[in-house]
Scaffold this active site. Structure first.
Site: not given
Length: 386
Positions: A64, A101, A295
């Site tokens: 990520d 994220h 996600s």
């Protein structure tokens, strides 16, 4: 000297940039101790308590935007780290997360302080493959997967979490000959390492057509779609997808989906809560973030896989086959119908999908192991013969 894994001379089909992931909303401090709504729906804490599992002894590799490694949620549990981007001068040891994220995703799997993830006893291996702007290249994904083939076992990596994709919409995986990413996922699977991959957030964009993005479409992944975990009102998304109202087990309007009847072995394996999810943040070492997406559903499933793996390892001393893990997840899942109560601006398939239930999955595995012991003749229980 460690011998590196031999791989065929393959090239990834996609060499273009990965579309940027959206930045989570950041807060300076947590509002909730636990990922309460998601946990309640999938009964993760009940499963952990009943079967005495937490992911301990195992690790998740999160591919990520990096990780805020100093966050209290990960204190002492970062097993290894590697940067595959040009951020921070390309320093391979610097996985600083300037996006948020990756930290959000990692926290959903295994946070264990201000927030409590699905598998809070697991370690984390952040592999930074997306830049602070959220985008990246599939070449970095390929290199990170190769790094895991060469180094994952010594860090006890048993699950890979990839909350990313190409924004495409595919209904089979036969059009990817000699794909290097597919081959590495297949090789990890052969080692018992499960690759959980987001199905994609572009159902509205693709005019409500069934399909999943790359690399979730590969049959050797555990592909994950997203549902809401309770009624939290209405939401509109940048893609144009809109949920006029939300509720427990309603499929989110952005979540890509692919049914067994259409795609067989490459169908979406499982759904999980993915909107909205509160988790670890990057504003400070006690920060919180909130995000919606497949996600966020993907690390929920990655956490459940860690719990299943720990229970199996405790009994057998080795990782279970990934296909068995998928079977435990799917056979114990809650049935959800796409279109029975969704209230949004996309078309629905009116087909039945599966939503993960951590407690039920652990119960299924436990029964399976008990049956296997009886069939083999467990110590102290003599087998009878006709």
């Amino acid at each position: 000297m460690k011998q590196e894994t031999d791989m065929p001379n393959l090239e990834p089909l996609f060499v273009s940039r990965i579309p940027p992931v959206e930045r989570p909303v950041q807060r300076d401090k947590p509002l909730l101790k636990e990922i309460v709504e998601a946990d309640r729906l999938i009964r993760a804490s009940r499963g952990r308590e009943h079967f005495k599992v937490s992911g301990k002894g195992l690790a998740v590799a999160v591919l990520d935007t990096g990780l805020r490694t100093t966050h209290v949620d990960f204190n002492g549990r970062v097993a290894a780290q590697r940067n595959f981007t040009s951020d921070d001068g390309g320093d391979v040891d610097n996985v600083s997360d300037g996006n948020g994220h990756g930290t959000n995703v990692a926290g959903i799997v295994c946070a264990n302080k201000d927030h409590v993830g699905i598998a809070p006893g697991a370690h984390v291996v952040p592999l930074k493959v997306l830049s602070n702007e959220g985008g990246g290249s599939f070449e970095a994904i390929k290199d990170a997967l190769q790094w895991l083939l060469d180094n994952g076992e010594k860090h006890n990596v048993s699950v890979v979490c990839m909350s990313l994709g190409d924004s495409g919409n595919y209904i089979n995986d036969t059009g990817f000959p000699l794909d290097a990413i597919q081959e590495r996922i297949r090789s990890l699977k052969a080692k018992g390492i499960a690759c959980c991959v987001a199905a994609g957030n572009d159902y509205y964009t693709h005019n409500s057509k069934q399909g999943m993005s790359y690399p979730a479409i590969f049959r050797d992944t555990i592909s994950v779609g997203a549902v809401y975990d309770l009624n939290e009102g209405s939401f509109s998304y940048n893609s144009g997808a809109t949920a006029f109202s939300t509720g427990e087990d309603r499929i989110t309007p952005f979540s890509q989906r692919l049914h067994d009847s259409v795609a067989g072995a490459v169908a979406t394996d499982i759904f999980a809560p993915g909107a909205p999810i509160r988790s670890s943040g990057i504003s400070n070492d006690r920060g919180e973030s909130i995000q919606h997406g497949t996600s966020q559903a993907t690390p929920v499933v990655a956490g459940v896989v860690l719990l299943l793996q720990e229970l199996f390892v405790n009994a057998h001393g080795r990782l279970p086959a990934v296909d068995d893990v998928v079977q435990w997840l799917r056979s114990s899942a809650v049935s959800i119908v796409d279109g029975d109560d969704e209230h949004d601006n996309v078309d629905h398939t009116n087909l039945t999908f599966r939503r993960v239930d951590a407690l039920a999955a652990l119960e299924t595995l436990s029964r399976s192991m008990a049956t296997a012991e009886l069939m083999a003749g467990s110590p102290g229980i003599p087998r009878t013969h006709a």
